[in-house]
Design an enzyme around this catalytic site. Sequence first.
Site, PDB file in Angstrom:
ATOM      1  CB  ALA A  17       4.371   2.959  -4.187  1.00 23.40           C
TER       2      ALA A  17
ATOM      3  N   GLY B  77       0.916  -1.445  -0.036  1.00 26.25           N
ATOM      4  CA  GLY B  77       0.125  -0.049   0.061  1.00 26.25           C
ATOM      5  C   GLY B  77       0.936   1.337   0.144  1.00 26.25           C
TER       6      GLY B  77
ATOM      7  CE  LYS C 299       9.264  21.249  -2.754  1.00 30.68           C
ATOM      8  NZ  LYS C 299       9.632  20.106  -2.807  1.00 30.68           N
TER       9      LYS C 299
END
Length: 511
Positions: free
Chosen positions: A26, A23, A89
């Site tokens: 990814a 899990g 960001k």
Amino acid sequence: MQCSNLEGAIIAGRPIRIVIVGGGSAGWMTAAALRSKLSPAAAEIHLVESAEIGTVGVGEATVPHIRFFNSALGVDEAEFMRRTKATFKLGIEFRNWAQIGDSYIHPFGAFGADVSGTPFLQQWVRSGGPARGSLEAYSLPVAAARKGRFAHPASDPRRIESTYSYAYQFDAGLYGRFLRDLAEERGVVRTEGTIVAVDSDPESGIRSITLKDGQEVAGDLFVDCSGFRALLIGQAMGSTFESWRRWLPCDRAVAVPCRSAGPEIDPYTRATAQSAGWIWRIPLQHRVGNGHVYASEFVGDEEAERLLLDQLEGEALAAPNRLRFEAGRRDRQWVANCVAIGLSAGFLEPLESTSIHLIQLAITNLLELLPDDLRDASAAAEFNRIMDVEYERIRDFLILHYCATERDDSPFWDYCRTMELPPSLDEKIALFRDRGLVASYRNGMFLEPSWIAVFAGQRIFPHHSSAAAAGVPATVAGKALDAMRNEVERAAVALPRHGDYLRQIGAAAIA
């Protein structure tokens, strides 16, 4: 993400059965993407994970590509940010990399604009380069980041507010949970269990996996998201690991979240170089993620942890989490009917937030190349070629941060400064140092502005400008550069504060 050739195809009168092992970011990114792009008539998608094993995620910073991944899944940005406690960001600040006391930001955006048809960088070099002033003064995302400001880029390309992109900083565990909910709502079947056996053949691939409770899970295509264990691609299919430790010697990390020191949230990630590695700082809505990436050959685990804890800005919110890794990649990331995605495929340390991007790239290429006939080896060969090229390009970019240093205050930096480089990176450095040119390629994660940011930020400046630049009168070029710098400052000041903008668009999490 494009649909593959598989859409509508069946195997012996049934949909293809895809089994994802593992899990975390990814596994659930893969599950959500495959389910969104492949109809139930084309594929059944199963994910097997064990709560006993857990995931590596310790907080995550990303690059702008993640926005397109989320968009392709139909994710609402504000909801995603609330659920994952995300912040915006604009880039990454690097402290103490070329020299102690240095600071530069690698922004997600351009530096300046062309002057009378000639590249900005060439005119900046001709006008004196660093003697004229920092490149940062000509970058809106840098100026905005330094001031703690953010807004979505403008859509009008004529406006300076359109000259940047952005990414996210989020809680990786919450992102995995968010994608799991999305994937299961759309039909992905999750099975809890620990794998104890793999029925495989080196030529034909994997037939099934067996869980601790005796359950057998068969499949046509297996996706290995098992992390550093590489349970399928490495242990079962024999793909070997190619180490790049000689160029990227950091092999361990210790991570811990802490309380933020104040109400303001920086719209950028920070990487501060240490005596034998570097410390990250990732500001989220509810906390700050911190970690020390280091080379165990040059500093011990206890000392590395002490250095991190001594630099926390607030109270630690959890016990330190220690990780071990090695930079490198699998020699083949797709073997027979097994594809590795995430840490099972390779790891290039988190310096430039590349992990999520490499997951996304692998998923995109899997979808585009997945054939009707899984015995077709050409798809695997092309997938491996593309991923090899991308890993090598990112590798060179990361090495540049280490080798382009003037630091001689520790054995670690002495090693990095004097190590033999890959020929591909040597050529890139020589080309930029001579004429201010960045080796170009059609596709890639880090393009010209990124290379310029790190070259200049780490004191590698061009010796000469191009002949074309000399065709523009010096007074004309000077006035143009002054106008750009003034426009950047004006636009940055006009942007809202980062935290205010999160609340304004409904992206702030409710405590």
